[in-house]
Design a protein around this motif. Structure first.
Motif, short mmCIF file in Angstrom:
data_model
loop_
_atom_site.label_atom_id
_atom_site.label_comp_id
_atom_site.label_asym_id
_atom_site.label_seq_id
_atom_site.Cartn_x
_atom_site.Cartn_y
_atom_site.Cartn_z
N ASN A 1 0.91 -1.21 -0.13
CA ASN A 1 0.14 0.11 -0.21
C ASN A 1 0.96 1.37 0.03
O ASN A 1 1.25 1.95 0.98
N ILE A 2 1.50 1.41 -1.05
CA ILE A 2 2.58 2.41 -1.04
C ILE A 2 2.13 3.87 -1.03
O ILE A 2 2.78 4.75 -0.56
N GLY A 3 0.83 3.98 -1.70
CA GLY A 3 0.30 5.43 -1.35
C GLY A 3 0.16 5.69 -0.01
O GLY A 3 0.31 6.72 0.64
N PHE A 4 -0.37 4.80 1.04
CA PHE A 4 -0.64 4.94 2.34
C PHE A 4 0.47 5.02 2.99
O PHE A 4 0.85 6.10 3.91
N GLY A 5 1.60 4.16 2.55
CA GLY A 5 3.09 4.66 3.25
C GLY A 5 3.49 5.91 2.86
O GLY A 5 4.30 6.19 3.67
N SER A 6 3.44 6.36 1.60
CA SER A 6 3.88 7.63 1.39
C SER A 6 3.42 8.80 2.41
O SER A 6 4.04 9.61 2.68
N ALA A 7 1.98 8.64 2.69
CA ALA A 7 1.37 9.71 3.43
C ALA A 7 2.08 9.51 4.73
O ALA A 7 2.31 10.70 5.54
N VAL A 8 2.28 8.46 5.34
CA VAL A 8 3.02 8.27 6.74
C VAL A 8 4.34 8.96 6.53
O VAL A 8 4.79 9.37 7.38
N GLY A 9 4.95 8.49 5.44
CA GLY A 9 6.30 9.26 5.36
C GLY A 9 6.49 10.82 5.23
O GLY A 9 7.35 11.51 5.97
N VAL A 10 5.41 11.18 4.55
CA VAL A 10 5.33 12.71 4.55
C VAL A 10 5.23 13.35 5.90
O VAL A 10 5.76 14.19 6.34
N ILE A 11 4.14 12.45 6.58
CA ILE A 11 3.87 13.15 7.80
C ILE A 11 5.33 13.22 8.76
O ILE A 11 5.58 14.04 9.46
N LEU A 12 5.88 11.88 8.76
CA LEU A 12 7.14 11.79 9.51
C LEU A 12 8.27 12.86 8.98
O LEU A 12 8.78 13.35 9.99
N PHE A 13 8.37 12.94 7.95
CA PHE A 13 9.42 14.15 7.40
C PHE A 13 8.99 15.42 7.86
O PHE A 13 9.80 16.03 8.47
N PHE A 14 7.77 15.88 7.91
CA PHE A 14 7.50 17.04 8.32
C PHE A 14 7.42 17.15 9.88
O PHE A 14 7.95 18.13 10.36
N ALA A 15 7.29 16.00 10.74
CA ALA A 15 7.41 16.02 12.08
C ALA A 15 9.01 16.42 12.42
O ALA A 15 9.27 16.94 13.11
N ALA A 16 9.75 15.60 11.66
CA ALA A 16 11.14 15.77 11.79
C ALA A 16 11.69 17.31 11.50
O ALA A 16 12.46 17.80 12.25
N ILE A 17 11.03 17.74 10.36
CA ILE A 17 11.56 18.94 9.94
C ILE A 17 11.26 20.14 11.03
O ILE A 17 11.70 21.03 11.50
N THR A 18 9.79 20.08 11.69
CA THR A 18 9.39 20.69 12.67
C THR A 18 10.23 20.71 14.15
O THR A 18 10.37 21.64 14.47
N VAL A 19 10.57 19.65 14.34
CA VAL A 19 11.18 19.32 15.60
C VAL A 19 12.91 20.16 15.28
O VAL A 19 13.14 20.85 16.28
N ALA A 20 13.19 19.88 14.07
CA ALA A 20 14.62 20.39 13.93
C ALA A 20 14.64 22.07 13.90
O ALA A 20 15.43 22.76 14.60
N ILE A 21 13.57 22.39 13.21
CA ILE A 21 13.35 23.93 13.24
C ILE A 21 13.12 24.59 14.49
O ILE A 21 13.75 25.53 14.97
N PHE A 22 12.31 23.84 15.23
CA PHE A 22 11.93 24.27 16.75
C PHE A 22 13.15 24.50 17.54
O PHE A 22 13.28 25.22 18.44
N TYR A 23 13.64 23.23 17.48
CA TYR A 23 14.86 22.84 18.40
C TYR A 23 15.96 23.93 18.02
O TYR A 23 16.80 24.46 19.01
N GLN A 24 16.39 24.18 16.82
CA GLN A 24 17.30 25.14 16.46
C GLN A 24 17.02 26.58 16.85
O GLN A 24 17.80 27.34 17.26
#
Length: 308
Positions: A276-299
């Motif tokens: 279910n690559i479409g579903f997995g891609s959606a999870v990956g997008v959420i994870l990516f933006f979560a990591a970016i948000t944490v990195a920006i907030f922390y910085q």
């Protein structure tokens, strides 16, 4: 105003001439295009494709055609196992900051001095980090095995029944977090050791002369000096917690009953393994933006304050 403008133009020309003279512009022109090309090919394009695929119901074969819009994201938001995976990821973040980092700091304070004995202890404590994650997971799966593992031997020595900790819904994730702390505390310990070795000995000696005790020296002299290292260590701990995957798969594979999933293992189980690559891609997008948000907030709120 004309004179000021001329001065600014001359200053810019002078800066350009000096940059060309010391090779900075030349180095940038040579090194920047390959770096941008690699970043585009291996980061930006895959990310863009993931965002695109997340809007489709797609099994990974052929071109995606079944456009479903935000349905994958809605399914994720309503999936109880995803909520469990997010909660487990946050637990790993908490245990990394509240247990793993203090343990690493304590050991670093004990063995940071350059002596042969301390070198041996540093090697011993750092070895788990060198070990591959999959290998560590497999080793600990045997340790926790209820039939012939170390836990089974301990239980039998006390006359108790064997306990299958990795099959217990309440204790399986405790075992996972134990392995994570064991695996990564050595990495943080080495960061602290490097920082502690840079603390001037004159300050420590002056504190001793003034009558400061060991605990006071640690609190008021050493820890303030290694604060930047602690901040960086915490950042690695948080980002690493968002990416935990290789240890959990050989240990529990997300079980029992999907109780030990993190966001990444959730993506792997419900996206890739089920095609279910479409579903997995959606999870990956959420994870990516979560990591970016944490990195920006922390910085912005931690590393920025430290620089100030």
């Amino acid at each position: 105003m004309a004179i000021a403008a001329t001065t600014r133009r001359l200053s810019a020309s002078e800066r350009l001439r000096r940059s060309l003279g010391n090779g900075r512009v030349t180095a940038a022109l040579i090194l920047l295009p390959p770096a941008l090309l690699i970043f585009t090919l291996f980061v930006m394009l895959p990310l863009g494709e993931s965002v695109w695929y997340s809007f489709f119901n797609w099994n990974g074969y052929g071109a995606p055609t079944d456009f479903v819009g935000l349905e994958n994201y809605q399914r994720i938001a309503g999936h109880s196992i995803f909520h469990k995976a997010v909660g487990n990821t946050l637990k790993i973040v908490a245990i990394s900051i509240l247990l793993q980092m203090p343990l690493a700091l304590l050991l670093a304070l004990l063995i940071y001095r350059k002596t042969p004995t301390n070198a041996v202890f540093r090697l011993i404590f750092f070895l788990p980090f060198i070990l591959a994650e999959v290998a560590a997971g497999l080793i600990w799966s045997f340790v926790f095995d209820g039939n012939y593992g170390v836990t089974a031997s301990i239980a039998q020595s006390f006359g108790a029944e064997s306990f299958f900790i990795l099959a217990d819904r309440d204790w399986a994730f405790v075992a996972v977090m134990t392995v994570i702390v064991w695996k990564y505390f050595g990495f943080h310990m080495m960061i602290y050791i490097a920082a502690l070795q840079s603390v001037p000995e004159d300050l420590i000696e002056a504190a001793r002369i003034e009558g400061a005790k060991r605990r006071q020296i640690v609190r008021y002299v050493q820890i303030p000096h290694i604060k930047p290292a602690i901040i960086v260590s915490a950042f690695f701990a948080i980002i690493g917690a968002l990416q935990v995957f290789d240890i959990i798969i050989p240990l529990t594979n997300g079980g029992p009953s999907n109780q030990t999933h993190t966001i990444v293992t959730y993506l792997y189980t419900f996206g890739l393994t089920r095609l279910n690559i479409g579903f997995g891609s959606a999870v990956g997008v959420i994870l990516f933006f979560a990591a970016i948000t944490v990195a920006i907030f922390y910085q912005r709120f931690f590393m920025g304050k430290d620089k100030a």
